[in-house]
Write a protein that holds these residues in place. Structure first.
Motif, mmCIF file in Angstrom:
data_model
loop_
_atom_site.group_PDB
_atom_site.id
_atom_site.type_symbol
_atom_site.label_atom_id
_atom_site.label_comp_id
_atom_site.label_asym_id
_atom_site.label_seq_id
_atom_site.Cartn_x
_atom_site.Cartn_y
_atom_site.Cartn_z
ATOM 1 N N LEU A 203 0.825 -1.204 0.000
ATOM 2 C CA LEU A 203 0.000 0.000 0.000
ATOM 3 C C LEU A 203 0.863 1.259 0.000
ATOM 4 O O LEU A 203 0.517 2.259 -0.641
ATOM 5 C CB LEU A 203 -0.939 -0.002 1.214
ATOM 6 C CG LEU A 203 -2.097 -0.998 1.155
ATOM 7 C CD1 LEU A 203 -2.830 -1.048 2.499
ATOM 8 C CD2 LEU A 203 -3.069 -0.635 0.038
ATOM 9 N N ARG A 204 1.983 1.232 0.718
ATOM 10 C CA ARG A 204 2.884 2.399 0.735
ATOM 11 C C ARG A 204 3.402 2.700 -0.677
ATOM 12 O O ARG A 204 3.425 3.840 -1.119
ATOM 13 C CB ARG A 204 4.063 2.135 1.679
ATOM 14 C CG ARG A 204 3.703 2.094 3.169
ATOM 15 C CD ARG A 204 3.468 3.495 3.705
ATOM 16 N NE ARG A 204 3.168 3.493 5.123
ATOM 17 C CZ ARG A 204 4.074 3.643 6.091
ATOM 18 N NH1 ARG A 204 5.354 3.798 5.780
ATOM 19 N NH2 ARG A 204 3.711 3.644 7.355
ATOM 20 N N SER A 205 3.812 1.650 -1.377
ATOM 21 C CA SER A 205 4.334 1.856 -2.730
ATOM 22 C C SER A 205 3.231 2.255 -3.698
ATOM 23 O O SER A 205 3.453 3.048 -4.619
ATOM 24 C CB SER A 205 5.034 0.585 -3.230
ATOM 25 O OG SER A 205 6.249 0.378 -2.546
ATOM 26 N N LYS A 206 2.025 1.709 -3.489
ATOM 27 C CA LYS A 206 0.911 2.058 -4.362
ATOM 28 C C LYS A 206 0.601 3.544 -4.301
ATOM 29 O O LYS A 206 0.145 4.122 -5.286
ATOM 30 C CB LYS A 206 -0.335 1.262 -3.973
ATOM 31 C CG LYS A 206 -0.416 -0.126 -4.562
ATOM 32 C CD LYS A 206 -1.748 -0.768 -4.196
ATOM 33 C CE LYS A 206 -1.852 -2.167 -4.791
ATOM 34 N NZ LYS A 206 -3.147 -2.795 -4.446
ATOM 35 N N PHE A 207 0.829 4.164 -3.151
ATOM 36 C CA PHE A 207 0.594 5.603 -3.061
ATOM 37 C C PHE A 207 1.392 6.341 -4.127
ATOM 38 O O PHE A 207 0.889 7.231 -4.820
ATOM 39 C CB PHE A 207 0.971 6.121 -1.669
ATOM 40 C CG PHE A 207 0.945 7.622 -1.565
ATOM 41 C CD1 PHE A 207 -0.238 8.308 -1.392
ATOM 42 C CD2 PHE A 207 2.126 8.353 -1.659
ATOM 43 C CE1 PHE A 207 -0.263 9.699 -1.316
ATOM 44 C CE2 PHE A 207 2.124 9.739 -1.589
ATOM 45 C CZ PHE A 207 0.919 10.409 -1.415
ATOM 46 N N PHE A 208 2.648 5.953 -4.298
ATOM 47 C CA PHE A 208 3.517 6.635 -5.257
ATOM 48 C C PHE A 208 3.206 6.229 -6.692
ATOM 49 O O PHE A 208 3.202 7.073 -7.599
ATOM 50 C CB PHE A 208 4.983 6.363 -4.926
ATOM 51 C CG PHE A 208 5.462 7.064 -3.691
ATOM 52 C CD1 PHE A 208 5.820 8.400 -3.732
ATOM 53 C CD2 PHE A 208 5.527 6.406 -2.478
ATOM 54 C CE1 PHE A 208 6.254 9.062 -2.600
ATOM 55 C CE2 PHE A 208 5.958 7.055 -1.340
ATOM 56 C CZ PHE A 208 6.320 8.391 -1.395
ATOM 57 N N THR A 209 2.953 4.931 -6.927
ATOM 58 C CA THR A 209 2.696 4.502 -8.303
ATOM 59 C C THR A 209 1.402 5.118 -8.828
ATOM 60 O O THR A 209 1.306 5.473 -10.003
ATOM 61 C CB THR A 209 2.632 2.967 -8.403
ATOM 62 O OG1 THR A 209 1.612 2.470 -7.544
ATOM 63 C CG2 THR A 209 3.975 2.352 -8.032
ATOM 64 N N ARG A 210 0.419 5.262 -7.970
ATOM 65 C CA ARG A 210 -0.838 5.889 -8.403
ATOM 66 C C ARG A 210 -0.688 7.402 -8.517
ATOM 67 O O ARG A 210 -1.288 8.024 -9.393
ATOM 68 C CB ARG A 210 -1.967 5.541 -7.436
ATOM 69 C CG ARG A 210 -2.388 4.093 -7.506
ATOM 70 C CD ARG A 210 -3.674 3.844 -6.766
ATOM 71 N NE ARG A 210 -4.001 2.435 -6.735
ATOM 72 C CZ ARG A 210 -5.066 1.924 -6.129
ATOM 73 N NH1 ARG A 210 -5.910 2.730 -5.501
ATOM 74 N NH2 ARG A 210 -5.300 0.627 -6.142
ATOM 75 N N LEU A 211 0.094 7.973 -7.640
ATOM 76 C CA LEU A 211 0.296 9.420 -7.693
ATOM 77 C C LEU A 211 0.884 9.839 -9.038
ATOM 78 O O LEU A 211 0.394 10.780 -9.681
ATOM 79 C CB LEU A 211 1.232 9.862 -6.556
ATOM 80 C CG LEU A 211 1.641 11.336 -6.540
ATOM 81 C CD1 LEU A 211 0.427 12.229 -6.274
ATOM 82 C CD2 LEU A 211 2.723 11.572 -5.479
ATOM 83 N N VAL A 212 1.922 9.138 -9.487
ATOM 84 C CA VAL A 212 2.616 9.548 -10.711
ATOM 85 C C VAL A 212 1.804 9.249 -11.961
ATOM 86 O O VAL A 212 2.061 9.833 -13.017
ATOM 87 C CB VAL A 212 4.007 8.885 -10.822
ATOM 88 C CG1 VAL A 212 4.854 9.200 -9.613
ATOM 89 C CG2 VAL A 212 3.903 7.375 -11.029
ATOM 90 N N SER A 213 0.829 8.341 -11.859
ATOM 91 C CA SER A 213 0.059 7.953 -13.043
ATOM 92 C C SER A 213 -1.368 8.480 -13.021
ATOM 93 O O SER A 213 -2.154 8.154 -13.908
ATOM 94 C CB SER A 213 0.045 6.424 -13.181
ATOM 95 O OG SER A 213 -0.451 5.832 -11.997
ATOM 96 N N LEU A 220 2.338 9.846 -17.569
ATOM 97 C CA LEU A 220 3.670 9.501 -17.065
ATOM 98 C C LEU A 220 4.629 9.274 -18.224
ATOM 99 O O LEU A 220 4.366 8.482 -19.129
ATOM 100 C CB LEU A 220 3.590 8.239 -16.200
ATOM 101 C CG LEU A 220 4.918 7.709 -15.650
ATOM 102 C CD1 LEU A 220 5.536 8.704 -14.686
ATOM 103 C CD2 LEU A 220 4.726 6.360 -14.982
ATOM 104 N N LYS A 221 5.741 9.970 -18.194
ATOM 105 C CA LYS A 221 6.733 9.876 -19.261
ATOM 106 C C LYS A 221 7.918 9.007 -18.857
ATOM 107 O O LYS A 221 8.353 8.141 -19.601
ATOM 108 C CB LYS A 221 7.219 11.280 -19.629
ATOM 109 C CG LYS A 221 8.075 11.368 -20.877
ATOM 110 C CD LYS A 221 7.239 11.220 -22.120
ATOM 111 C CE LYS A 221 8.093 11.439 -23.374
ATOM 112 N NZ LYS A 221 7.304 11.197 -24.595
ATOM 113 N N ASN A 222 8.436 9.265 -17.664
ATOM 114 C CA ASN A 222 9.620 8.530 -17.228
ATOM 115 C C ASN A 222 9.816 8.725 -15.731
ATOM 116 O O ASN A 222 9.442 9.758 -15.182
ATOM 117 C CB ASN A 222 10.865 9.030 -17.969
ATOM 118 C CG ASN A 222 11.997 8.038 -17.908
ATOM 119 O OD1 ASN A 222 11.830 6.920 -17.417
ATOM 120 N ND2 ASN A 222 13.159 8.427 -18.388
ATOM 121 N N VAL A 223 10.378 7.729 -15.083
ATOM 122 C CA VAL A 223 10.751 7.826 -13.677
ATOM 123 C C VAL A 223 12.255 8.005 -13.603
ATOM 124 O O VAL A 223 13.013 7.195 -14.128
ATOM 125 C CB VAL A 223 10.314 6.577 -12.885
ATOM 126 C CG1 VAL A 223 10.870 6.616 -11.471
ATOM 127 C CG2 VAL A 223 8.795 6.485 -12.854
#
Length: 380
Positions: A203-213, A220-223
């Motif tokens: 869930l912690r990581s999902k916060f960031f993956t959803r935020l950027v997308s 999203l272009k690039n990380v």
């Protein structure tokens, strides 16, 4: 204090100047040091090393303006601090904000200048100029002149306070909020972005993956960079920062993180289905900060570079973020140089980032609550 100690406190000796010159390797290159010498009519051998040049220049007479010139060359180009925000579930009036800011101004320290004024119809602006001391730096760089701008605005019947993610700015906001509470004789309820309610690495990581997308009208272009942590690690362990342009070494974790970076760049939210991601979270690792680029899907198709993370990576508190710059669209392509945004554009982008983070967090908390009241935790 002895007279010699007093003079040493006010002046810079050759050791101080050498430390100043030698510590700025990226800015005070050998060519820059030779330029400093040429300005004095001195030519040094091209065979002299940077250390030898710094040693020779440090022995020359230097007045205040000489030192100031070296400090200006030594210091990196101005970077905007990361921002944070506090959302108060109440509308503060211009008069309330004015009185609270004025009260803080009266109590401010001798090395601090406070100015404040209304902004727009219902907002308010507080600007601070103050001295900050960093005793870990070489002596001539320990005193830094800092500036902080704190913006109060009314959005959707709430007061949104945007401020630099610094202790000083946070202390000022706390003082202003306290003054308003005393005047109203009631507590102001704050709303912050915190991940303490998300108890699993997934869930912690999902916060960031959803935020950027999930940024509206942006793709999203690039990380560019990831920082990760683990609940199993000791508090004294540093985060692992990954830059896809750097050599990632041979560790298994870094290899997995590299896969995460490249997968995210290509598939956004689909990252959570990858085997590398599942293995990463199963071992207790989660994302704590991210730098990414998103392209505007409408004209102009500028590419914006964002950054977001948390000060306390394990507690998930102290959300801080930044619009690092923009690559402007030009004739079907993009400029090669990143430029800063103006204040209006930056405010819009920060607001977009804040609102998206708020929405994503609410969604994940709902998912977390639904999971705990039904079956075991869903797979990433």
């Amino acid at each position: 204090m002895a007279m010699t100690d007093f003079l040493d406190h006010l002046s810079a000796n050759d050791n101080d100047i050498y430390d100043l010159l030698i510590s700025g390797k990226q800015k005070l290159t050998s060519s820059v040091l030779r330029e400093l010498a040429r300005d004095r009519g001195i030519l040094y051998s091209p065979e002299d090393s940077r250390e030898e040049l710094a040693d020779k220049i440090s022995l020359l007479p230097h007045d205040f303006h000489d030192i100031s010139g070296i400090v200006q060359k030594r210091e990196p180009a101005h970077r905007r601090e990361k921002s944070t925000f506090v959302r108060i579930n109440s509308v503060l009036t211009v008069e309330e904000m004015k009185e609270a800011a004025a009260a803080y101004s009266v109590l401010s320290g001798p090395n601090e200048t406070v100015t404040h004024r209304p902004k727009g119809g219902s907002g308010y602006n507080v600007n601070l100029v103050y001295d900050e001391f960093n005793h870990t730096r070489t002596r001539l760089l320990q005193r830094e002149r800092r500036e902080a701008t704190i913006d109060f605005s009314i959005e959707n019947e709430q007061t949104v306070i945007r401020l630099p993610a610094s202790d000083k700015a946070k202390a000022v906001v706390a003082a202003i909020k306290d003054a308003v509470e005393k005047k109203r004789k009631e507590k102001l309820v704050e709303e912050k972005i915190e991940l303490s309610g998300l108890t699993t690495p997934s869930l912690r990581s999902k916060f960031f993956t959803r935020l950027v997308s999930s940024l509206e009208d942006y793709k999203l272009k690039n990380v560019m960079n990831l920082k990760v942590s683990s609940l199993q690690r000791g508090d004294d362990q540093d985060e692992d920062g990954l830059d896809i342009e750097d050599d990632l070494g041979e560790s298994a974790e870094k290899a997995m993180f590299a896969a995460v970076v490249h997968s995210m760049s290509l598939s956004g939210q689909n990252l959570v289905q990858s085997q590398e991601y599942k293995e990463l979270t199963s071992r207790g690792f989660f994302i704590t900060a991210i730098t990414w680029r998103s392209e505007h899907e409408r004209e102009p198709n500028d590419i914006v570079q964002f950054d977001a993370g948390f000060e306390d990576r394990k507690a998930g508190t102290g959300f801080k973020y930044q619009v690092q710059g923009v690559y402007r669209a030009h004739k079907g392509a993009h400029r090669k140089t990143m430029v800063h945004t103006d204040d209006l554009e930056r405010t819009k982008l920060l607001s977009l980032l804040e609102n998206t983070a708020k929405k994503v967090l609410a969604e994940l908390l709902d998912e977390s609550n639904a999971t705990t009241t039904s079956e075991p935790e869903e797979q990433p």
